[in-house]
Design a protein around this motif. Structure first.
Motif, short mmCIF file in Angstrom:
data_model
loop_
_atom_site.label_atom_id
_atom_site.label_comp_id
_atom_site.label_asym_id
_atom_site.label_seq_id
_atom_site.Cartn_x
_atom_site.Cartn_y
_atom_site.Cartn_z
N VAL A 99 -14.29 9.51 -5.76
CA VAL A 99 -16.18 9.76 -4.20
C VAL A 99 -16.39 11.13 -5.40
N GLU A 100 -18.65 10.79 -5.70
CA GLU A 100 -19.15 11.37 -6.19
C GLU A 100 -19.90 11.93 -5.90
N ARG A 101 -20.01 13.42 -5.99
CA ARG A 101 -20.81 13.98 -5.65
C ARG A 101 -21.62 14.71 -6.26
N GLN A 102 -23.61 15.11 -5.57
CA GLN A 102 -23.91 15.71 -6.49
C GLN A 102 -23.97 17.21 -5.85
N LYS A 123 1.01 -0.95 -0.38
CA LYS A 123 -0.47 -0.01 -0.55
C LYS A 123 0.84 1.14 0.16
N SER A 124 0.07 2.41 -0.77
CA SER A 124 1.22 3.70 -0.79
C SER A 124 1.05 4.59 0.55
N ASP A 125 1.82 5.35 0.70
CA ASP A 125 1.85 5.74 2.46
C ASP A 125 1.39 7.04 1.33
N SER A 126 0.66 7.28 0.54
CA SER A 126 0.62 8.68 -0.11
C SER A 126 -0.62 8.72 -1.12
N VAL A 127 -1.52 9.77 -1.34
CA VAL A 127 -2.56 10.20 -1.65
C VAL A 127 -2.71 11.06 -2.70
N VAL A 128 -2.88 11.36 -3.94
CA VAL A 128 -2.98 12.89 -4.28
C VAL A 128 -4.71 12.95 -4.53
N ILE A 129 -5.34 13.67 -4.19
CA ILE A 129 -6.17 14.45 -4.02
C ILE A 129 -6.75 15.53 -5.21
N ILE A 130 -7.46 14.63 -5.89
CA ILE A 130 -7.49 15.74 -7.41
C ILE A 130 -9.54 16.13 -7.74
N PRO A 131 -9.47 17.19 -7.19
CA PRO A 131 -11.38 17.75 -7.19
C PRO A 131 -11.98 18.01 -8.70
N THR A 132 -12.82 17.49 -9.24
CA THR A 132 -12.91 17.90 -11.00
C THR A 132 -14.11 17.83 -10.67
N TYR A 133 -14.62 18.96 -11.92
CA TYR A 133 -15.85 19.07 -12.81
C TYR A 133 -15.75 19.56 -13.59
N ASN A 134 -15.72 19.14 -14.41
CA ASN A 134 -16.44 18.75 -16.02
C ASN A 134 -14.24 18.64 -16.59
N ARG A 151 4.99 5.32 -5.79
CA ARG A 151 4.13 5.14 -5.67
C ARG A 151 3.08 6.15 -5.16
N PHE A 152 1.99 6.64 -5.61
CA PHE A 152 1.25 7.62 -5.06
C PHE A 152 -0.12 6.97 -5.81
N ASP A 153 -0.76 7.00 -4.79
CA ASP A 153 -2.28 6.34 -5.00
C ASP A 153 -2.82 8.28 -5.74
N ILE A 154 -4.37 8.07 -6.25
CA ILE A 154 -5.34 9.13 -6.55
C ILE A 154 -6.46 8.97 -6.01
N LEU A 155 -7.08 10.10 -5.24
CA LEU A 155 -8.81 9.61 -5.12
C LEU A 155 -9.25 11.20 -6.28
N ILE A 156 -9.95 10.86 -7.16
CA ILE A 156 -11.35 12.17 -7.36
C ILE A 156 -12.60 12.36 -6.62
N ILE A 157 -12.34 13.70 -7.00
CA ILE A 157 -13.61 13.71 -5.54
C ILE A 157 -14.63 14.91 -6.99
N ASP A 158 -15.05 14.20 -7.70
CA ASP A 158 -16.16 14.56 -8.72
C ASP A 158 -17.66 15.01 -8.64
N ASP A 159 -17.85 15.92 -8.54
CA ASP A 159 -18.71 16.98 -8.27
C ASP A 159 -19.97 17.55 -8.93
N GLY A 160 -20.26 16.04 -9.61
CA GLY A 160 -21.59 15.51 -10.65
C GLY A 160 -20.93 15.92 -11.68
N SER A 161 -19.62 16.56 -12.56
CA SER A 161 -19.93 16.52 -13.26
C SER A 161 -20.48 16.01 -14.71
N PRO A 162 -21.89 17.40 -15.60
CA PRO A 162 -22.09 16.58 -16.80
C PRO A 162 -21.32 16.00 -17.38
#
Length: 248
Positions: A65-68, A3-14, A32-43
């Motif tokens: 993680v998907e958000r509305q 397992k990685s000790d690091s995570v890169v958080i990337i917020p997205t919208y479109n 090794r960097f893991d990635i977490l995408i936080i997507d705000d309901g990109s149409p």
């Protein structure tokens, strides 16, 4: 696989034009960097691209993680921070999806925290002058003097106070009361740095070159700058009143 000790958080919208390339570039780095995408309901289907990559290639390294709806940059990162802490990561990064933050600088931020003793590493556009490419001059001046303004009002010894390219050690995010962070836009970046500084954490600026996005549409607006302008005064007042405290 370890397992990685690091995570890169990337917020997205479109960000359909950028998301696959940014993911693959981060995953190509030596560490090794893991990635977490936080997507705000990109149409535009950004989240579907991520889901496909998760299913086909990167099941254990890529997370979503998907958000509305558009709930704000600050709330996206707060959600990401809480997720990262729950999943045991030691180093937690903030990065944009549009390549304005060079993924090749991620290991430099990691080194600043993991080897050089920083609690927060900032990818700084202004620590060695003005390192911004392809921004209109008006926006460069606004950003540069906004950081100057924040330094004067708050006293924080950071040149790029509005930077959104950062690495936190786990203990920083465990100490900050994330539920008390009030700003959602541009001022969120200032509030997080100022809070870490007031709580005694060591901040290091790592010089980077910021390149304006080539694909997709910027999410900046005048309202974001307005929040920062008045938010800084509120932060200073909260500090004077002793309201910036560690999480109980």
């Amino acid at each position: 696989m370890q397992k990685s000790d690091s995570v890169v958080i990337i917020p997205t919208y479109n960000e359909k034009e950028n998301i696959e390339n940014i993911i693959r570039t981060v995953f190509s780095l030596e560490h090794r960097f893991d990635i977490l995408i936080i997507d705000d309901g990109s149409p535009d289907g950004t989240a579907n691209i991520v889901k496909n990559l998760m299913a086909v290639e990167f099941k254990d390294r890529l997370h979503l993680v998907e958000r509305q709806g558009k709930l704000g940059l600050g709330t996206a990162y707060i959600a990401g921070f809480k997720w990262a802490l729950e999943h045991g990561y030691e180093y937690i990064f903030e990065m944009d999806a549009d390549f304005s933050h060079d993924p090749n600088d991620v290991p430099r931020l990691y080194k600043a925290c993991a080897e050089d003793g920083a609690d927060v590493a900032i990818g700084s556009r202004y620590v060695t002058g003005v390192n911004v490419v392809n921004w209109p001059m008006g926006r460069v001046l606004m950003s540069y003097y906004a950081s100057k303004y924040v330094r004067i009002v708050t006293g924080i010894p950071v040149h790029d106070t509005t930077a959104g390219f950062k690495c936190y050690r786990r203990r920083v995010l465990e100490t900050i009361d994330l539920d008390a962070i009030r700003f959602k836009g541009y001022a969120f970046q200032i509030e997080m740095k100022f809070t870490a500084y007031k709580l005694g954490f060591k901040i290091k600026e790592v010089p980077v070159i910021f390149v304006n996005r080539q694909l997709g549409t910027s999410k900046m607006s005048g309202g974001i700058f307005g929040e920062a302008l008045f938010g800084v005064m509120r932060l200073r007042w909260a500090s004077i009143c002793g309201k910036i405290k560690a999480k109980k």
